[in-house]
Design a protein around this motif. Sequence first.
Motif, PDB file in Angstrom:
ATOM      1  N   ILE A  87      30.795  35.988  46.363  1.00 47.73           N
ATOM      2  CA  ILE A  87      29.626  35.126  45.333  1.00 47.73           C
ATOM      3  C   ILE A  87      28.746  35.043  47.462  1.00 47.73           C
ATOM      4  N   ALA A  88      27.768  34.882  47.059  1.00 46.27           N
ATOM      5  CA  ALA A  88      27.100  34.624  48.257  1.00 46.27           C
ATOM      6  C   ALA A  88      26.683  33.308  48.292  1.00 46.27           C
ATOM      7  N   GLU A  89      26.082  32.894  49.407  1.00 45.89           N
ATOM      8  CA  GLU A  89      25.129  31.406  49.500  1.00 45.89           C
ATOM      9  C   GLU A  89      24.424  31.046  48.518  1.00 45.89           C
ATOM     10  N   ASP A  90      23.925  31.730  47.778  1.00 49.72           N
ATOM     11  CA  ASP A  90      22.363  31.630  46.916  1.00 49.72           C
ATOM     12  C   ASP A  90      23.057  31.448  45.526  1.00 49.72           C
ATOM     13  N   GLY A  91      24.068  31.604  45.537  1.00 46.76           N
ATOM     14  CA  GLY A  91      25.356  32.016  44.326  1.00 46.76           C
ATOM     15  C   GLY A  91      25.854  33.031  43.305  1.00 46.76           C
ATOM     16  N   SER A  92      24.472  34.507  44.036  1.00 48.81           N
ATOM     17  CA  SER A  92      24.691  35.808  43.591  1.00 48.81           C
ATOM     18  C   SER A  92      26.195  36.594  43.572  1.00 48.81           C
ATOM     19  N   ILE A  93      26.435  36.824  42.663  1.00 46.92           N
ATOM     20  CA  ILE A  93      27.680  37.224  42.717  1.00 46.92           C
ATOM     21  C   ILE A  93      27.991  39.094  43.289  1.00 46.92           C
ATOM     22  N   LYS A  94      28.557  39.124  44.140  1.00 48.70           N
ATOM     23  CA  LYS A  94      28.842  40.493  45.029  1.00 48.70           C
ATOM     24  C   LYS A  94      29.526  41.640  44.187  1.00 48.70           C
ATOM     25  N   ILE A  95      29.442  41.678  43.185  1.00 42.78           N
ATOM     26  CA  ILE A  95      30.027  43.138  42.277  1.00 42.78           C
ATOM     27  C   ILE A  95      28.891  44.202  41.458  1.00 42.78           C
ATOM     28  N   ASP A  96      29.377  46.026  42.376  1.00 45.43           N
ATOM     29  CA  ASP A  96      29.024  46.384  41.913  1.00 45.43           C
ATOM     30  C   ASP A  96      28.213  46.530  40.584  1.00 45.43           C
ATOM     31  N   GLU A  97      26.671  47.266  40.770  1.00 51.25           N
ATOM     32  CA  GLU A  97      25.689  46.759  39.675  1.00 51.25           C
ATOM     33  C   GLU A  97      26.248  47.271  38.539  1.00 51.25           C
ATOM     34  N   LYS A  98      26.551  48.831  38.695  1.00 47.42           N
ATOM     35  CA  LYS A  98      27.307  50.099  38.274  1.00 47.42           C
ATOM     36  C   LYS A  98      28.352  49.382  37.491  1.00 47.42           C
ATOM     37  N   LEU A  99      29.781  49.198  38.305  1.00 45.20           N
ATOM     38  CA  LEU A  99      30.517  48.419  37.339  1.00 45.20           C
ATOM     39  C   LEU A  99      30.147  47.169  36.297  1.00 45.20           C
ATOM     40  N   LEU A 100      29.409  46.462  36.254  1.00 45.87           N
ATOM     41  CA  LEU A 100      28.794  45.565  35.174  1.00 45.87           C
ATOM     42  C   LEU A 100      27.996  45.587  34.535  1.00 45.87           C
ATOM     43  N   ALA A 101      27.493  46.878  35.139  1.00 44.26           N
ATOM     44  CA  ALA A 101      26.625  47.754  33.555  1.00 44.26           C
ATOM     45  C   ALA A 101      27.477  48.188  32.672  1.00 44.26           C
ATOM     46  N   ALA A 102      28.667  48.841  33.428  1.00 49.79           N
ATOM     47  CA  ALA A 102      29.712  49.734  32.490  1.00 49.79           C
ATOM     48  C   ALA A 102      30.223  48.813  32.184  1.00 49.79           C
ATOM     49  N   LEU A 103      30.373  47.721  32.503  1.00 46.51           N
ATOM     50  CA  LEU A 103      32.222  46.742  31.456  1.00 46.51           C
ATOM     51  C   LEU A 103      30.421  46.285  30.639  1.00 46.51           C
ATOM     52  N   ASN A 104      29.627  46.005  30.858  1.00 43.94           N
ATOM     53  CA  ASN A 104      28.518  45.851  29.110  1.00 43.94           C
ATOM     54  C   ASN A 104      28.496  46.431  28.732  1.00 43.94           C
ATOM     55  N   GLN A 105      28.579  47.405  28.601  1.00 43.71           N
ATOM     56  CA  GLN A 105      28.353  48.876  27.744  1.00 43.71           C
ATOM     57  C   GLN A 105      29.183  48.981  27.006  1.00 43.71           C
ATOM     58  N   ALA A 106      30.319  48.018  27.047  1.00 45.15           N
ATOM     59  CA  ALA A 106      31.859  48.326  26.593  1.00 45.15           C
ATOM     60  C   ALA A 106      31.404  47.971  25.464  1.00 45.15           C
ATOM     61  N   GLN A 107      31.861  48.725  23.586  1.00 45.53           N
ATOM     62  CA  GLN A 107      31.934  47.735  22.758  1.00 45.53           C
ATOM     63  C   GLN A 107      33.453  46.809  22.869  1.00 45.53           C
ATOM     64  N   ARG A 108      34.028  47.246  23.567  1.00 48.21           N
ATOM     65  CA  ARG A 108      35.795  46.415  23.710  1.00 48.21           C
ATOM     66  C   ARG A 108      36.406  46.823  25.198  1.00 48.21           C
ATOM     67  N   LEU A 109      36.886  45.562  25.273  1.00 47.87           N
ATOM     68  CA  LEU A 109      37.330  45.501  26.903  1.00 47.87           C
ATOM     69  C   LEU A 109      39.139  45.782  26.122  1.00 47.87           C
ATOM     70  N   TYR A 110      39.805  46.528  26.998  1.00 48.98           N
ATOM     71  CA  TYR A 110      41.064  46.225  26.728  1.00 48.98           C
ATOM     72  C   TYR A 110      41.936  46.009  28.218  1.00 48.98           C
ATOM     73  N   ILE A 111      42.631  45.475  28.320  1.00 47.37           N
ATOM     74  CA  ILE A 111      43.166  44.777  29.301  1.00 47.37           C
ATOM     75  C   ILE A 111      45.413  45.079  29.491  1.00 47.37           C
ATOM     76  N   VAL A 112      45.249  45.599  29.920  1.00 46.56           N
ATOM     77  CA  VAL A 112      46.663  46.639  30.256  1.00 46.56           C
ATOM     78  C   VAL A 112      47.219  45.783  31.808  1.00 46.56           C
ATOM     79  N   ALA A 113      48.477  45.598  31.536  1.00 46.57           N
ATOM     80  CA  ALA A 113      49.314  44.808  32.092  1.00 46.57           C
ATOM     81  C   ALA A 113      50.550  44.499  32.042  1.00 46.57           C
ATOM     82  N   ALA A 114      51.045  44.067  32.644  1.00 48.20           N
ATOM     83  CA  ALA A 114      53.204  43.591  32.841  1.00 48.20           C
ATOM     84  C   ALA A 114      53.254  42.630  33.325  1.00 48.20           C
ATOM     85  N   GLY A 115      53.615  41.937  32.931  1.00 47.86           N
ATOM     86  CA  GLY A 115      54.407  40.547  33.116  1.00 47.86           C
ATOM     87  C   GLY A 115      53.889  39.376  33.859  1.00 47.86           C
TER      88      GLY A 115
END
Length: 359
Positions: free
Chosen positions: A28-56
Motif C-alpha cells: 500500500i502506497a502512502e496515498d493509499g493506492s494498492i501496489k498490485i499488478d493491474e493485469k492481475l486485478l483485471a484477470a481476477l475481476n473478469q472471473a465469473q467465480r474464484l476457486y481457492i485451493v489449499a491444504a491445512g
Amino acid sequence: EKGAYPYYMLKEIDEQPGVMRNLIEHYIAEDGSIKIDEKLLAALNQAQRLYIVAAGTSYHAGLVGKELFERLTNIPTEVHVASEFAYNPPLLAEHPFFIFLTQSGETADSRQVLAQVNEWDYPSLTITNVANSTLSREATHTLLLYAGPEIAVASTKAYTGQIALEAILAKAMGQKKGIKKATEFDVAKELTFVANGMQALVDGKAQIEEIAKDVLATTRNAFYIGRSIDYDIAQEAALKLKEVSYVQTEGFASGELKHGTIALIEKDTPVIAIITDEKTAKHTRSNTQEVLARGARVIYIASRQLATAGDQIILPEVHPLLTPLLAIIPCQLLAYYTSLQRGYDVDKPRNLAKSVTVE
Ligand code: M6R
C-alpha cells in the motif's frame, strides 16, 4: 534464529504485528493506492467465480478469504481442500480463476491441482511466503507474504499474513469495480488497528498461559465453536491445538452441535466459543448454554463490543471482516502453552513435517 525465544512457534506468534506492517509497506502506497499488478486485478475481476485451493492452515485462511472476496468484490468464491479437488473437481464456472494459498509453495496436493489447472489453461495466482517456490513458478501470477521464514511446523504467521493479503487484494479488486463496500474499506488503516490489537494480545500472553494450564493441560478432548466467520476461526484454532498438543479437538459450527455432536460433551469438556460476528453472537451464546447445561467448561473469546460480563478473553475492536486476525492469536497461544504443559516439542510435533511434498 530464535534468539531469546524458547521455541520458534512463540517467536512466530509474536512476529504477527510486524507481518501486518510489512504487508502494508509492501502493498500500500502512502496515498493509499494498492501496489498490485493491474493485469492481475483485471484477470481476477473478469472471473465469473474464484476457486481457492489449499491444504491445512492455508485452507482455513481460504475460508476467511471467501468472506473477503465475496463481500468486497461480489464474485462468488469456492474454497477447496487440494487433495479433494485433485480427484473430484467441482463443476467449474465458465471463466474460473484459481487462487492457491500455500506458505511453503511446495505442497504436493496443491501442486497437483495447479498442474491440472495449467493443463486446462485457466489463469491462476499463488499467494505464498516463498519466492521462486514451485507453486509460485508454475502459476500465472504470484503475491508474496514477506512474513519471513516460518520454521515451526504449526503455521501461525502465514495464516494471518494470508488473510491480510487476501483483504488487500479483495479491496483492490472491489475498488477497481467501483464497489462501495470496497471503496470505503480503508485497508491500510484497518490493518494498522489489527497490528496494534495483535500486539496487545501477544503482550497479554500470561493470561492465556493460565487458561491453558487450568482448562486444557490434562483434557482428553476439546471443542472450538462459532458461526459464520467465527466458524472459520474455530476450524483453524482446532487444528492448532490438535497438531501441537495432541488433544482431540473439533472446530464446529455451533448451531450444528445439537444435531448429534453434543453427545460428546461431558462434565468439564472444554468448549471455547469464538464470538466476533455481530449477526451470530447471540446464537452462539445460546449454544454455549446448551453445552453448559451438560457440564462443559466454556471459555469465551469475544470482541470487545460483543463481550459480556465473565468473558475470559477480550479482543480489541477491529473491522468486522478482519476479526479472524485477532481471534486466532489467543488460540495459537492456547495451543502453544498446552503443548508445553504436556512436555512436547512444540516446534516439531509427532508425525508431521513442515512441508508435505508427498501426495
Ligand atoms: O505450505 P502450505 O501452506 O501449502 O502447507 C499446508 C499445510 O500442510 C500446513 O498448513 C499444515 O497444515 C500446517 N501443519 C498447519 O499448521
